[in-house]
Structure formats: structure tokens, C-alpha cells
Design a protein around this motif. Structure first.
Motif, PDB file in Angstrom:
ATOM      1  N   TYR A   1     -77.884  81.093 -30.563  1.00  0.00           N
ATOM      2  CA  TYR A   1     -77.096  80.575 -29.448  1.00  0.00           C
ATOM      3  C   TYR A   1     -76.240  79.401 -29.894  1.00  0.00           C
ATOM      4  N   GLN A   2     -75.217  79.091 -29.075  1.00  0.00           N
ATOM      5  CA  GLN A   2     -74.257  78.041 -29.423  1.00  0.00           C
ATOM      6  C   GLN A   2     -74.555  76.694 -28.761  1.00  0.00           C
ATOM      7  N   LEU A   3     -75.695  76.579 -28.086  1.00  0.00           N
ATOM      8  CA  LEU A   3     -76.017  75.343 -27.375  1.00  0.00           C
ATOM      9  C   LEU A   3     -75.960  74.136 -28.299  1.00  0.00           C
ATOM     10  N   ARG A   4     -75.307  73.072 -27.817  1.00  0.00           N
ATOM     11  CA  ARG A   4     -75.177  71.839 -28.598  1.00  0.00           C
ATOM     12  C   ARG A   4     -76.185  70.777 -28.182  1.00  0.00           C
ATOM     13  N   ILE A   5     -76.692  70.849 -26.953  1.00  0.00           N
ATOM     14  CA  ILE A   5     -77.620  69.838 -26.444  1.00  0.00           C
ATOM     15  C   ILE A   5     -78.846  70.518 -25.862  1.00  0.00           C
ATOM     16  N   LEU A   6     -80.011  70.051 -26.257  1.00  0.00           N
ATOM     17  CA  LEU A   6     -81.279  70.539 -25.725  1.00  0.00           C
ATOM     18  C   LEU A   6     -81.936  69.379 -24.980  1.00  0.00           C
ATOM     19  N   ASN A   7     -82.077  69.536 -23.672  1.00  0.00           N
ATOM     20  CA  ASN A   7     -82.525  68.445 -22.804  1.00  0.00           C
ATOM     21  C   ASN A   7     -83.775  68.816 -22.030  1.00  0.00           C
ATOM     22  N   SER A   8     -84.576  67.814 -21.683  1.00  0.00           N
ATOM     23  CA  SER A   8     -85.680  68.029 -20.758  1.00  0.00           C
ATOM     24  C   SER A   8     -86.019  66.730 -20.061  1.00  0.00           C
ATOM     25  N   THR A   9     -86.175  66.805 -18.742  1.00  0.00           N
ATOM     26  CA  THR A   9     -86.670  65.661 -17.981  1.00  0.00           C
ATOM     27  C   THR A   9     -88.067  65.959 -17.442  1.00  0.00           C
ATOM     28  N   ASN A  10     -88.678  67.001 -17.951  1.00  0.00           N
ATOM     29  CA  ASN A  10     -90.021  67.390 -17.527  1.00  0.00           C
ATOM     30  C   ASN A  10     -91.050  66.432 -18.118  1.00  0.00           C
ATOM     31  N   GLU A  11     -92.140  66.204 -17.394  1.00  0.00           N
ATOM     32  CA  GLU A  11     -93.177  65.313 -17.900  1.00  0.00           C
ATOM     33  C   GLU A  11     -93.978  65.968 -19.032  1.00  0.00           C
ATOM     34  N   PHE A  12     -93.903  67.300 -19.148  1.00  0.00           N
ATOM     35  CA  PHE A  12     -94.594  67.989 -20.232  1.00  0.00           C
ATOM     36  C   PHE A  12     -93.685  69.048 -20.835  1.00  0.00           C
ATOM     37  N   VAL A  13     -93.589  69.047 -22.143  1.00  0.00           N
ATOM     38  CA  VAL A  13     -92.796  70.043 -22.858  1.00  0.00           C
ATOM     39  C   VAL A  13     -93.697  70.734 -23.865  1.00  0.00           C
ATOM     40  N   ASP A  14     -93.768  72.053 -23.778  1.00  0.00           N
ATOM     41  CA  ASP A  14     -94.588  72.828 -24.694  1.00  0.00           C
ATOM     42  C   ASP A  14     -93.957  72.786 -26.091  1.00  0.00           C
ATOM     43  N   PRO A  15     -94.675  72.293 -27.099  1.00  0.00           N
ATOM     44  CA  PRO A  15     -94.112  72.222 -28.460  1.00  0.00           C
ATOM     45  C   PRO A  15     -93.644  73.575 -28.987  1.00  0.00           C
ATOM     46  N   ALA A  16     -94.322  74.662 -28.580  1.00  0.00           N
ATOM     47  CA  ALA A  16     -93.919  75.991 -29.031  1.00  0.00           C
ATOM     48  C   ALA A  16     -92.528  76.347 -28.505  1.00  0.00           C
ATOM     49  N   ASN A  17     -92.227  75.927 -27.290  1.00  0.00           N
ATOM     50  CA  ASN A  17     -90.895  76.172 -26.723  1.00  0.00           C
ATOM     51  C   ASN A  17     -89.832  75.370 -27.474  1.00  0.00           C
ATOM     52  N   VAL A  18     -90.187  74.145 -27.857  1.00  0.00           N
ATOM     53  CA  VAL A  18     -89.262  73.306 -28.618  1.00  0.00           C
ATOM     54  C   VAL A  18     -88.954  73.941 -29.965  1.00  0.00           C
TER      55      VAL A  18
ATOM     56  N   THR B   1     -76.887  69.479 -32.096  1.00  0.00           N
ATOM     57  CA  THR B   1     -76.883  68.234 -32.856  1.00  0.00           C
ATOM     58  C   THR B   1     -77.575  67.098 -32.110  1.00  0.00           C
ATOM     59  N   VAL B   2     -77.761  67.257 -30.812  1.00  0.00           N
ATOM     60  CA  VAL B   2     -78.452  66.250 -30.011  1.00  0.00           C
ATOM     61  C   VAL B   2     -79.624  66.925 -29.331  1.00  0.00           C
ATOM     62  N   ARG B   3     -80.821  66.489 -29.644  1.00  0.00           N
ATOM     63  CA  ARG B   3     -82.020  67.070 -29.043  1.00  0.00           C
ATOM     64  C   ARG B   3     -82.784  65.954 -28.367  1.00  0.00           C
ATOM     65  N   ARG B   4     -82.615  65.821 -27.052  1.00  0.00           N
ATOM     66  CA  ARG B   4     -83.235  64.736 -26.306  1.00  0.00           C
ATOM     67  C   ARG B   4     -84.379  65.273 -25.465  1.00  0.00           C
ATOM     68  N   ILE B   5     -85.498  64.577 -25.513  1.00  0.00           N
ATOM     69  CA  ILE B   5     -86.614  64.901 -24.631  1.00  0.00           C
ATOM     70  C   ILE B   5     -86.937  63.631 -23.852  1.00  0.00           C
ATOM     71  N   LEU B   6     -86.688  63.654 -22.552  1.00  0.00           N
ATOM     72  CA  LEU B   6     -86.965  62.508 -21.699  1.00  0.00           C
ATOM     73  C   LEU B   6     -88.240  62.779 -20.931  1.00  0.00           C
ATOM     74  N   LEU B   7     -89.298  62.106 -21.321  1.00  0.00           N
ATOM     75  CA  LEU B   7     -90.583  62.324 -20.674  1.00  0.00           C
ATOM     76  C   LEU B   7     -90.726  61.377 -19.488  1.00  0.00           C
ATOM     77  N   LEU B   8     -90.921  61.928 -18.311  1.00  0.00           N
ATOM     78  CA  LEU B   8     -91.119  61.127 -17.125  1.00  0.00           C
ATOM     79  C   LEU B   8     -92.616  60.930 -16.929  1.00  0.00           C
ATOM     80  N   ILE B   9     -93.058  59.709 -17.056  1.00  0.00           N
ATOM     81  CA  ILE B   9     -94.469  59.417 -16.900  1.00  0.00           C
ATOM     82  C   ILE B   9     -94.736  59.020 -15.445  1.00  0.00           C
ATOM     83  N   LEU B  10     -95.472  59.857 -14.758  1.00  0.00           N
ATOM     84  CA  LEU B  10     -95.775  59.587 -13.354  1.00  0.00           C
ATOM     85  C   LEU B  10     -96.932  58.597 -13.289  1.00  0.00           C
ATOM     86  N   ARG B  11     -96.723  57.532 -12.586  1.00  0.00           N
ATOM     87  CA  ARG B  11     -97.758  56.498 -12.465  1.00  0.00           C
ATOM     88  C   ARG B  11     -98.391  56.579 -11.089  1.00  0.00           C
TER      89      ARG B  11
END
Length: 235
Positions: free
Chosen positions: A197-214, A225-235
Motif C-alpha cells: 500500500y501507498q500509505l504515508r502515515i500510520l496513526n492510532s489514538t487507541n489505548e491499546f494497539v496489537d503489536p501483530a497489527n503494527v 515515513t511517519v508512524r505515530r502511536i498515540l496511547l490514551l491512558i484512561l485514568r
């Protein structure tokens, strides 16, 4: 460009921050290619109707935050946008039927923003695939914004199959899209035989990301070229 600049100049003047009907008549001309209309631009319904009647050559159209335009009016508008390349409908009343019409009537579309709209999974499928003629749609689309839409990863995965050249999907959990591929039978054994695929950005705002999916996402998106994982920690 000149007329667009004049409109922006009028709106930037604090003494004239709302377009009047005579402004719309003067500025909205048939050869206009770029147009932006927002909720603060005076009599927006009047300006919208003039645009609908006169402008058949629009290439950039921004109606973001214009909630006063009803779905039936958007349905009338889309078939007139055969040359549009950039369309912003974020925070509008765009619905599934509107996406289906975009797929059929906007073949040159490259950027589409439908973030924070009431579209559903069915609409996203209709955007990229014509079920009656069994053919893909919107084959020039390179950027799609879906932030804030209540859509699961399955139709996003479906879209990626039919528009594999898309470069940017602004979706809250893009890695889950590759999790759907695993559910559909993608494994490490057949990974190398899959098209990339041609995707340039891989993003996630999910609190959990499966490493196998990554891992699968990185393997199938070599140009990211930009792979951002934003983990939202619910308090």
C-alpha cells in the motif's frame, strides 16, 4: 483566484465580516474554480444557491462547518462537481447517499474530508465501490479524513482494497484495519505475496494497539515515513 481573494479580503475586514447578497452576486461567477463558504458568511443559503446554479467548474470546494445545508441540498450539489479535486464536508450533514454520489460523480477527486459527519460504514463502501457494475470508484483519491466518524475498521479495510494507491487515511485506529486483514486470512506465511500500500502515515489514538497489527502495517506500507502511536491512558 482573484475572486476567491476578494471574498477572503471582505471577510477579513472587521467592518464587513458578513457577505451580503450583492457580494455573492458579484463574486460567484461561472468560471470560479475555488470556493469556501462557512456559517459566518452572511446569508449562506443564498450564496449556496447561487453557487449551485452558476459554478460548474469548481475544483476546490470547502463547506466545512456549514450545518445549515441539508442532506437533500448536498445531494443536489454533488452531481455538479464532476471536476472537483478537493472537497471538504467536515462538520456538515453529509450522509451515506452523499458519499455514494461522490463516488459516481467526482472521478477526479483527490482529497475528501468527511470528518465529524453522520456517515456510516455503508457510505464508505459506496464511496469506493459500485456494486451494480462491480467496479471500483474514486481511483484518484489520495487523502481521506474520517476523524470523529462512528465507523469500524472493516469498511476502511474494504476501501483500502479498492483504492490501494491512497496515501493518507485520517482514521482514529489505522492499525486495527490491518487486524481486520488478519481476520480475513492474512498471515506471516502469505504476507510477502500481498500487494503493498501507498500509505504515508500510520496513526492510532487507541489505548491499546496489537503489536501483530503494527508489524503487518509496517510490512505492507513500506512508504510510511511517519508512524505515530498515540496511547490514551484512561485514568
Amino acid at each position: 483566484m482573484v475572486l476567491t481573494g476578494m471574498m477572503e479580503s471582505i471577510l477579513s475586514d472587521y467592518q464587513c465580516s458578513r457577505l451580503r447578497r450583492n457580494h455573492y452576486h458579484m463574486l460567484i461567477q461561472p468560471h470560479l474554480e475555488m470556493f469556501k463558504l462557512s456559517s459566518g458568511d452572511g446569508d449562506t443559503s443564498y450564496g449556496f444557491n447561487i453557487m449551485l446554479r452558476r459554478c460548474q467548474r469548481l475544483r476546490h470546494l470547502d463547506l466545512s462547518y456549514l450545518r445549515t445545508v441539508s442532506p437533500p441540498v448536498l445531494i443536489r450539489l454533488i452531481p455538479t462537481l464532476s471536476h472537483v479535486t478537493v472537497l471538504n464536508l467536515s462538520m456538515t450533514q453529509a450522509m451515506d447517499q452523499v458519499l455514494g454520489l461522490i463516488g459516481h460523480h467526482c472521478p477526479e477527486l483527490r482529497e475528501l474530508d468527511v470528518s465529524n459527519t453522520p456517515i456510516t460504514e455503508n457510505g464508505l463502501t459506496r464511496l469506493c465501490y459500485d456494486a451494480q457494475q462491480d467496479r471500483p470508484l474514486c481511483q484518484h483519491l489520495v487523502k481521506l479524513s474520517l476523524t470523529g466518524c462512528l465507523i469500524s475498521a472493516k469498511p476502511v479495510c474494504f476501501l483500502l482494497q479498492y483504492i490501494p494507491t491512497i496515501r493518507d487515511i485520517d482514521y482514529d485506529d489505522i492499525f486495527q484495519v490491518f487486524g481486520v486483514m488478519r481476520q480475513w486470512g492474512l498471515t506471516e506465511d502469505n504476507l510477502q505475496s500481498c500487494n503493498k500500500y501507498q500509505l504515508r502515515i500510520l496513526n492510532s489514538t487507541n489505548e491499546f494497539v496489537d503489536p501483530a497489527n503494527v508489524d503487518i502495517a509496517i510490512a505492507l506500507c513500506p512508504y510510511a515515513t511517519v508512524r505515530r502511536i498515540l496511547l490514551l491512558i484512561l485514568r
